[in-house]
Structures are given as C-alpha cells and as structure tokens.
Enzyme design. Sequence first.
Site, mmCIF file in Angstrom:
data_model
loop_
_atom_site.group_PDB
_atom_site.id
_atom_site.type_symbol
_atom_site.label_atom_id
_atom_site.label_comp_id
_atom_site.label_asym_id
_atom_site.label_seq_id
_atom_site.Cartn_x
_atom_site.Cartn_y
_atom_site.Cartn_z
ATOM 1 N N GLY A 80 -11.649 2.212 4.600
ATOM 2 C CA GLY A 80 -10.738 1.438 3.756
ATOM 3 C C GLY A 80 -9.855 2.303 2.873
ATOM 4 O O GLY A 80 -10.018 3.532 2.803
ATOM 5 N N HIS A 81 -8.951 1.664 2.170
ATOM 6 C CA HIS A 81 -8.001 2.402 1.338
ATOM 7 C C HIS A 81 -8.693 3.108 0.172
ATOM 8 O O HIS A 81 -9.636 2.601 -0.402
ATOM 9 C CB HIS A 81 -6.856 1.532 0.838
ATOM 10 C CG HIS A 81 -7.224 0.277 0.137
ATOM 11 N ND1 HIS A 81 -6.283 -0.598 -0.313
ATOM 12 C CD2 HIS A 81 -8.405 -0.260 -0.176
ATOM 13 C CE1 HIS A 81 -6.867 -1.612 -0.885
ATOM 14 N NE2 HIS A 81 -8.161 -1.438 -0.815
ATOM 15 N N ASN A 82 -8.203 4.302 -0.117
ATOM 16 C CA ASN A 82 -8.662 5.100 -1.255
ATOM 17 C C ASN A 82 -10.098 5.599 -1.129
ATOM 18 O O ASN A 82 -10.682 6.090 -2.097
ATOM 19 C CB ASN A 82 -8.493 4.330 -2.572
ATOM 20 C CG ASN A 82 -7.032 4.017 -2.819
ATOM 21 O OD1 ASN A 82 -6.582 2.895 -2.651
ATOM 22 N ND2 ASN A 82 -6.284 5.043 -3.150
ATOM 23 N N GLN A 97 0.854 -1.175 0.000
ATOM 24 C CA GLN A 97 0.000 0.000 0.000
ATOM 25 C C GLN A 97 0.900 1.239 0.000
ATOM 26 O O GLN A 97 1.492 1.587 1.019
ATOM 27 C CB GLN A 97 -0.935 -0.037 1.203
ATOM 28 C CG GLN A 97 -1.762 -1.341 1.247
ATOM 29 C CD GLN A 97 -2.816 -1.427 0.151
ATOM 30 O OE1 GLN A 97 -3.701 -0.575 0.069
ATOM 31 N NE2 GLN A 97 -2.711 -2.440 -0.712
#
Lengths: 347, 347, 347
Positions: free
Chosen positions: B243-245, B202
């Site tokens: 969560g990511h993004n 990541q």
Amino acid sequence: MSSIRTTPDALAHLLGGEVVGDRQLELTHLRSLESADPGSISFLAQARFLPALRASDAGCVLISPDLRDEVSGRRSAVLVDQPYLAYARLSQWWAAQRRDLQAGVHPSAVISPDAHLADDVFVGPGAVIDAGAVLASGVRIGPQVWVGARVNIGERTDIRSGVRIAADSQIGRDVLIHPGVVIGADGFGFAPSPQGWVKIEQLGRVVIGDRVEIGANTCIDRGALDDTVIEEGVKLDNLIQVGHNVRIGAHSAMAGCVGIAGSARIGKGCTVGGGAIILGHLELVDGVHITAATLVTRSIRSPGQYSGAYPFESNRDWEKNAATLRSLHSLRDRLRALEKQMEKTQS
Amino acid sequence: MSSIRTTPDALAHLLGGEVVGDRQLELTHLRSLESADPGSISFLAQARFLPALRASDAGCVLISPDLRDEVSGRRSAVLVDQPYLAYARLSQWWAAQRRDLQAGVHPSAVISPDAHLADDVFVGPGAVIDAGAVLASGVRIGPQVWVGARVNIGERTDIRSGVRIAADSQIGRDVLIHPGVVIGADGFGFAPSPQGWVKIEQLGRVVIGDRVEIGANTCIDRGALDDTVIEEGVKLDNLIQVGHNVRIGAHSAMAGCVGIAGSARIGKGCTVGGGAIILGHLELVDGVHITAATLVTRSIRSPGQYSGAYPFESNRDWEKNAATLRSLHSLRDRLRALEKQMEKTQS
Amino acid sequence: MSSIRTTPDALAHLLGGEVVGDRQLELTHLRSLESADPGSISFLAQARFLPALRASDAGCVLISPDLRDEVSGRRSAVLVDQPYLAYARLSQWWAAQRRDLQAGVHPSAVISPDAHLADDVFVGPGAVIDAGAVLASGVRIGPQVWVGARVNIGERTDIRSGVRIAADSQIGRDVLIHPGVVIGADGFGFAPSPQGWVKIEQLGRVVIGDRVEIGANTCIDRGALDDTVIEEGVKLDNLIQVGHNVRIGAHSAMAGCVGIAGSARIGKGCTVGGGAIILGHLELVDGVHITAATLVTRSIRSPGQYSGAYPFESNRDWEKNAATLRSLHSLRDRLRALEKQMEKTQS
C-alpha cells in the site's frame, strides 16, 4: 454478433432429452430462472431451486425426468438426466454461435522469423512471439500477448489478451488462459549470505497439460531445476499463486486467491477453496478438499475435507473470544488443576 | 541456446572448492538429486537429504567437507563450505551461459523524444517509454512494458514483459522486476463525504533500492504525499500488495499473496510468510518473522517469530472446535465459577 | 511539469476557509506534517496528531476552527470545517495542475473501423479497440490497453496502462481503472462429469457504475448468465477477486487482496478489510463492515462490524494455544463433566 434462435425440439436433439409442451417455441436467450422471460431457456440444477422455477417466466427449462410433474403446466421443458451438465453443454453451443473467429496474424504482431506457426493460427494486434516458439494448429493468441523463446503451444489452445509466457514453457492442447496470466516467471529462490540474499537462477520450466484452464492474473512460476507441472484438466481461478516445482494432479480445481508454495504436490481430483494457503514441500494425496481460507501446514495422507478458518462473528463477540483464545493454554492448565482437586475431594 | 559443458575441476575453480573423484568428468546439466543423471551436477544443502544423495545418479555433487565420507564411492564431488550458496552461484553462472542478450531498441517500441536512454539499453517490441524517463547503462526493458514520465531506472536493471511503471517512480540498480508488476498506481485513499467517497489524489512516488527483486503481478502503490520506499536487497514474491507510504527495510523478504496496508513500516531483515496481512500504520522492528497467513493487527517491538493462523484439521473436528470457539468466553466464565465453588468447597 | 505556487489566501478561496497568519506566503508543496518545510501546505485530520503539528515546519496547515489556538504562533493556517475532506479537494486541485493531458489517438494504436470514438478521446500507444466499442467524450485509454468488442465506456472514464476489458462490458462515467485490471474474464464455472470438469461458458457481462475506482491487477469476472454488477461509487483496491454474478452495492469500499466468490451480494455502504474472503451465494445487507482477513461463511442480515481472524502472538504462545485449540471440544466436555460433579458434590 447475429442473434441466436432455437426450439425445444432442437435442444432435445442437441442434448439428448425429451420435450414436454410446445416443441417449436422460439427461444432466443439463455438465462437464470430469476431473469428468464418467455423467450428464454433456463435450467433447474437442484430440487431446492423449485420455488424459483415456479416463479419463473422461462419459456423452456432443462429439468430432470424425476420432476416431470413440475413442468406439466409450463410452455415447454426438456427432460434431461443431468440438467446442470446439459446446461454446461448448451452454454458451449451458445458460445460457439456467438463466437466470431478471426484468423491470420495481425500486421502489428511481432513474430520472430525463427518461430513456427501453423497455417491457421490467430495472432492478435501487438502480440510478440519469440524465436523457436511453436504454435500448433488452431492456436489463438490474443492482443498484446508475449510468447517467449522456445515456448510450445498445443492444438486449439486459446491465450487471451496480455498473457505472458516465459521462455521454454510447454502448454498442452485445448488449454484456455485468461488475460494477465504470467507463466514461467522466476520462482522465489535465494540463498542467504552475509551480503544479503543471493539469487538462485530458476532453470526449470512450466509444463501445462491438456484442457487446463487458468484464470485472470494467476501466476505459475518456472521450476528451480526440475519443472513446475500442472496436469491435464486442472482448473485454476483468478489471482492464484503457484510456486516453483509445484505439481497439481489431474482434474484438481482451485478457487481464487489461493497460494501454493514451492515444491508442494497436490493430488488428483482435489479442490481448494478461495484464499487457502498451502505451504511448501507438502504432499496432499488424491481427493483432498481444502475449505476456503485454510492454512495447510503439513502433508495430508487421507482423502477428505480439511478446514481451518476462524469462525467469524460480531466484532464484539470476536474481541472477547479472541482475547480468551490468547490464554487458552492457561485455561487448559486451570481445568486440569480443577480436575485433580475434584478427584481429591471425591476420594 | 548452445549446450553447456563443464567439469568438476572447472566447478572447483569457479566456486572455490576441492574435487573428489574424476576431475575431468563431462557435466552438462544442473539438476535436483532426484532427477540427476551421470551427466548432472547436483548439491546437498542439508544432511537430512542424505538418503536422496545415496539414491541419486548425479555425476557430481556439491557437498560440505564434513560429509567427505559420503562421496568417497561416487564418480565425483566438489567439497564447498556452503553448498547451497555454491549452488546459487553456480545457477547464476549457468543462467549466464544460456542468456541470449539482445541489444538495441525494437522498431515497434514507442520512445518519447524526451526520454534519455543509455547507448546499450535493450527495449523490446511494443514497449512505451514516456517523456523524461531516464534509462541507465545496461537497462533491459521487456516487450510491452510501460515506463511512465520521468521514471528513473538504474544500471543493469531488468524489467520483464508487461510491467507498468507509473510516472515519477525511481528504480535502483540491478533490480529485477517480473512480468505484470504494477509500480506507482494510486494508493487507496478517499475521504468520506455525504456524496460518497472523495478521492485523495496520490502525489507521492515509489522509490525502489538497488538489488530488489519483485515477483509477477505484484503491486506497489505510490505514496499519498510522501513516498513508498522499498529499500535495497528486498525480495518480494508474486501477487503481493504494498500500500501507499509503506516502507520495507533492507533485505526483507516476503512470500506470495502477502498484503501490506498503507503506511506500515517493516524493519530490515524481516520475513513474511505467504498470505499474511499486515494492517496499516503499524511498525515492525528489524528481524521480525511473520508466519504464513497471519494477520498482524498491532506493532511488533521485539524481533522474533510471530504467528496467528487457525490450525487446520479434518472438517468434522473443525466444525466441533469452531462451534466451541464461538462460546469460548462463556467457557472461561464457567471455569472461573467452578474455581470459586471449589475454593468454597475446600475451605 | 511546471511547478505549482499558491498562497493561504488562494487556498481559503478554493476550499472555503478562513486564513490565520500570512495571507500571501508562497506555498509550493503539499506534504505530510512530518516532511513539510516552510514552503509546504499540510493538514491536521485528527486532534491526536497535534504533537506532529507542533513539531512540523509546515508553512501553512489546514485545520479545524476548534483548534484555532494551536496555530496562533504559526506562519499561516487555513481554518476549514473538515480538514481531511479539504485536503482531499486540495489534492485534486494539485493533481489537476500537474496533469499533462494529451489528446488524440496514437498512430500505433489499433482501432477497429467499427469502433465509435468521440472526437476528444485519448488513446495511448499500442492500445487495441475492437469492433463495436463505444468511447464517450473525454475517455482516456492508456498505453497497451485492450478494449474488447461492443464494450461501452462512459464520459471522462480513465483506463490506465495494460487494462483488459473483455467483450460486452459496460463501464460508467468518471470511472478510474488502474494498470493491469482484468474486467470480463470468464467466471469460474464447471459441471462435473465422469470425463472431468465440463466448462460452463460465461455468457453474462460486467456492468460498472459511475465514479467507480478499481485498483491495480484486480479482476472482475463476467456473469455466467446474468451480469456481474458494481454499483456507482464503489472503490476497490488492488489485487481483489470479484467472481461471476457478484453484486457490490453503491459506495462500498474494499481493501487489497479481498476475494468475493460467485453470486455473493454485498449491500451499499459496506467496507471489507484486506485479505477477507466472502463465500459465494451469500448476502450482506447495507452497512456491513468486515474486518481484515475474515472468512465470511454465511449471510449477514444486520449492519455492523464482523470479525474472524485468529489473534496473532509470539510463535511460542501460538504453538501452545493452537495445540489446545485442536482439543477445544474435549475441553468443553471436561468442563461440563466437572460442573456435574460439582453439582453432586454440593447437593
């Protein structure tokens, strides 16, 4: 950690029961029926586990006197009225044998000169205790814990690694708080304004009664003005969110991932299943039991079991039923129309 | 912590209102209507709480000018246009009086020689600040916080005990982060392979805007390639997973236990109720309001309120209805069959 | 952190692919198609993202040989059989270039003289390692971590800031544990008694296999008597609750906010969507896939996808449908009555 040794005789003495079989058998482990060996003690909590008992190698089993016949051929057993409760008490004795109680304050802990610590407290490495905090006799503070200003902690309370207790929180006696718990963070309170949310400072406290247990990474927010209160004997599992000004009645228990929104009042002796959400400003009377994953949207005035989760099924069936559910209201209307037509037809 | 004293006159001056009754009454507490005493200030946010006002001993109450008649017999009141907002501002003044602002860097903190700290920052005991981190003027770092390499923290931001901020995160000004929050842990990304899951490193960052507040033990993952972005004025409660993004638009607010899966885009001014789950790669436009415990499975293109929780009921009723729900699709088919037969019968 | 430079040629060598276009183009970033510039590498995981590829400025793209025609006009591309997997591997190479591996034990860490640390371990500031702990070669312990007594940690395992690992836990090799995780807290076990809940001491351990990844603030409780077991290659996202004596089979993956109650057994290669709850003492066979926010109330004996969330809709529609749902059982009865009448009518 020295090894533990006991005998059926000693167990009967400890738990108040009657020995069947070899009174002096050496017992060195406490295990489930499935993994027990001849040196192990196990227990039978309910008759439906009898097949497991019959297949078990356990050297000694705690069992109800009603099931005396089941143990006649076994190496040993201890007959006790409530085997599960006896097992609970034995587990406590067992843990006490293994416990390695250090005392004293670790030199790396940072203790305010204005904190008050009883002589026999334990404070682990890297813990921080702020001014005005009071730690009563027998308190244990794990490594890397933070105890804020003016926090009060009662006798024998055990705070494990990395717990955060914000200023002014009140913690009772014989409380157990697991790692990562956060007590006394700000409640979630904002007033809308044209410039965005305006913070409402959270000026109340958290007050926790005696013999409460709080699971890992659970959060209990401080009150907005009045206090958030967890009454005596409450048991909270991991990753639970308790909002500001919530009150949880004595001896209630909640499973993991539950969320209780602000100002909800939960009665005494309630249970809440995992993942359930209770909305704010509701009241649940004593003896209410909420099934896992239920959303409670209004107050509950009668004791009993309440549920509200969508029944799971194969994805294929779910897709069909969920699509139909979206038009459930029109189904009802169509049914009513049919009923009227039928009435006409029949009249 | 010295005690606080004020008067209706001083409150009117602070909040911009008009005094009714005793202008010089000594006021020493800020309390809810229910627990207020004659030395307390309280407030009436909505007319539906009038019975509580009438029963309250509060010495002074913040109230709308429309309700002037309600306070004519009381010891004092301050008439303000928006009592809830006035209460929010008073709570801030109150907290500021009680605040005990220490300055300086505690000797037990571990600060990289390559970190850049403004002269007036506070760093608590046991905090760790890695190389390249930049802390602007007025920043407060609580005990046992970790600030990773190259993290940037804006003016007056307040990071409470035990927060973890991973490398390269960007935090705005006047942000408040509660204990146990984790910012910048890896997003959940793996590629399937015959040997099992292969980790996708990541490489993005977390970017947090000004005046954001983040509740205890909430987690905001770093982006996979691009950044995870929390825009200005967003308010997140406890135990939320981002969560990511993900991008959360300005001034949106989310209650506890919400989960937002990767790459979801939430608009500005949205609200999400406790325990709701928003799936990944969805887009919610500005002004969307999600009811508690709702699962959002597709994008929402129109502002408004959206819901989707099973209505809770007694367990007995739930069991019957849930069982029927499992065959809802066949109910629909049977209804359709009946309708056809009825048509034939009638023709 | 020095900058990274590579070329299509080097990428083809690293990932095993074929270059199209400029073999020596300088590439300095790894980015999504949307944010890529001419110095960036990006990737096309699925053909449905072709419009994004066509609009992208990426200097180099990882793409399937099937789509060779799509890149003929581009500056460069690397044809690889599985672009998503190739991207995962490239992300690992990229992260390795940026990684700044410190070694040694920070002087502020508190290491028991009875702990056993391999020569090359890293232990960050403020970490605490208790007696009998064993850290194998290449282990990394982040700042402010607590490693309890007799914990065993396998080669190259990376424990990030603020993780808590209670006594006797066993952690495999190449495991990655994110900040705030709690391993080995007590499971939630109490026996009822007239005086309230009696604690059942949790005497089992947590055993975690090789190549497991555990997300931020997730909790894995120790077993009551037997162990809680997470098998090799399992991937857990953030804020997950794993109860005592749970077993999760190899290579299963779970999204954020999942709760698994005590003694549940999850098979190998399963997936669980965000916010799902799995009740205790259930068994899910290998290859079961649970949709987000589903409550699993009984064992699942066949592989496949299972779902159970209420379909969300506008609040207005939801209110009508939910109200009807409450009387679904009576709807069914009315339908049956109609069917009988119809039979009579037709006969």
